[in-house]
Design a protein around this motif. Structure first.
Motif, PDB file in Angstrom:
ATOM      1  N   HIS A 106       0.842  -1.195   0.000  1.00 37.64           N
ATOM      2  CA  HIS A 106       0.000   0.000   0.000  1.00 37.64           C
ATOM      3  C   HIS A 106       0.881   1.250   0.000  1.00 37.64           C
ATOM      4  O   HIS A 106       0.658   2.196  -0.773  1.00 37.64           O
ATOM      5  CB  HIS A 106      -0.892  -0.054   1.244  1.00 37.64           C
ATOM      6  CG  HIS A 106      -1.873   1.064   1.366  1.00 37.64           C
ATOM      7  ND1 HIS A 106      -3.220   0.902   1.112  1.00 37.64           N
ATOM      8  CD2 HIS A 106      -1.725   2.364   1.749  1.00 37.64           C
ATOM      9  CE1 HIS A 106      -3.851   2.045   1.319  1.00 37.64           C
ATOM     10  NE2 HIS A 106      -2.967   2.942   1.710  1.00 37.64           N
ATOM     11  N   ARG A 123      -0.337   5.428   6.882  1.00 34.51           N
ATOM     12  CA  ARG A 123      -1.088   4.172   6.980  1.00 34.51           C
ATOM     13  C   ARG A 123      -1.315   3.924   8.460  1.00 34.51           C
ATOM     14  O   ARG A 123      -0.423   3.506   9.192  1.00 34.51           O
ATOM     15  CB  ARG A 123      -0.292   3.022   6.375  1.00 34.51           C
ATOM     16  CG  ARG A 123      -1.019   1.665   6.412  1.00 34.51           C
ATOM     17  CD  ARG A 123      -2.290   1.669   5.577  1.00 34.51           C
ATOM     18  NE  ARG A 123      -2.811   0.307   5.408  1.00 34.51           N
ATOM     19  CZ  ARG A 123      -3.962   0.035   4.823  1.00 34.51           C
ATOM     20  NH1 ARG A 123      -4.715   1.014   4.366  1.00 34.51           N
ATOM     21  NH2 ARG A 123      -4.372  -1.222   4.698  1.00 34.51           N
ATOM     22  N   GLY A 129      -8.473   1.139   4.495  1.00 35.02           N
ATOM     23  CA  GLY A 129      -8.471   1.758   3.178  1.00 35.02           C
ATOM     24  C   GLY A 129      -9.805   2.387   2.833  1.00 35.02           C
ATOM     25  O   GLY A 129      -9.950   2.997   1.778  1.00 35.02           O
ATOM     26  N   LYS A 147      -4.878   1.012  -2.148  1.00 35.85           N
ATOM     27  CA  LYS A 147      -5.404  -0.313  -1.818  1.00 35.85           C
ATOM     28  C   LYS A 147      -5.514  -1.172  -3.072  1.00 35.85           C
ATOM     29  O   LYS A 147      -5.132  -2.349  -3.061  1.00 35.85           O
ATOM     30  CB  LYS A 147      -6.771  -0.171  -1.145  1.00 35.85           C
ATOM     31  CG  LYS A 147      -7.417  -1.504  -0.787  1.00 35.85           C
ATOM     32  CD  LYS A 147      -8.668  -1.323   0.049  1.00 35.85           C
ATOM     33  CE  LYS A 147      -9.789  -0.669  -0.725  1.00 35.85           C
ATOM     34  NZ  LYS A 147     -11.053  -0.624   0.050  1.00 35.85           N
TER      35      LYS A 147
END
Length: 257
Positions: A106, A123, A129, A147
């Protein structure tokens, strides 16, 4: 986690475009159709091919305290894409933890698509996501794009299509069940679209064959052949002839009698 502060609006990209960028990235690292992808090696490769061209890649591992509630972050510093992660996250990555592999793929997606001077993509621990922005307009959501990128980067569609369940996909590619579910549902929908398209083409083929089929015309007269007493007389100018098997009668037209 549903928190708009961990997301931002970016250049509009379709899911298909995000997947294409993931495949381009795999080609850059010469991964090909290899799985499970060694994401740790990729992060330590010191180079990244972004949408703005190739840039240096810096991978930093810091104490868990330094990032707090964030598992990782990606930013552009002095022309280099810098991906920073917690020590515990990096350790989990080395052990092949499925969720951690998705987290770092990601972040790689952020590096490829979103790294700009002065911006930071986080993150958060436990993030899914899904954010307010992604719900309103997924194609402009940095989190949604990353994602989709992560799933395409770690999962080989051709192989995934051969597997029977989302759990098989998760185990084969060492990805989270949620990522496998997204892939499985997308491939299933694609198979259904292809099957529907095939059915439409087959019905169209049958219809075209029907309307283009030469129509047989019956040129036989209604009158019966005087010789064989069958309805097999054909007009032959001012005469008629019988095309009945074994007959061969030729005579005056019945209407002239």
């Amino acid at each position: 986690m549903d928190d708009e502060h961990d997301d931002r609006k970016v250049t509009r990209r379709s899911n298909e475009e995000c997947r294409r960028l993931a495949q381009r990235t795999k080609e850059h690292y010469r991964i090909g159709r290899t799985w499970p992808v060694n994401i740790g090696r990729v992060l330590r490769s010191r180079t990244i091919l972004t949408v703005r061209g190739e840039k240096p890649l810096v991978y930093r591992v810091v104490s868990d305290f330094a990032l707090g509630l964030k598992d990782a972050k990606t930013e552009l510093i002095d022309g280099s894409v810098v991906i920073t992660t917690k020590q515990s996250v990096d350790s989990s990555l080395l052990w092949g933890d499925r969720r951690t592999r998705m987290t770092m793929a990601h972040e790689l997606g952020h590096g490829v698509m979103h790294a700009e001077e002065g911006t930071v993509d986080h993150r958060a621990t436990g993030a899914t996501g899904t954010t307010t922005i992604s719900k309103m307009n997924a194609s402009e959501s940095a989190e949604h794009q990353a994602k989709v990128f992560a799933s395409a980067f770690l999962i080989d569609d051709q192989r995934a299509a051969e597997l029977a369940s989302l759990l098989d996909i998760a185990l084969e590619f060492l990805v989270s069940v949620s990522a496998a579910e997204i892939c499985f549902e997308r491939l299933q929908a694609q198979r259904e679209r292809e099957a529907a398209a095939a059915r439409v083409m087959e019905e169209n083929r049958k219809f075209q064959a029907l309307i283009n089929k030469p129509q047989e015309k019956d040129y036989h007269l209604q009158a019966l052949c005087p010789a064989c007493r069958r309805q097999t007389l054909l007009p032959l100018g001012t005469k008629v002839g019988c095309d009945g098997e074994g007959c061969g009668y030729i005579g005056d037209h019945p209407e002239d009698n």
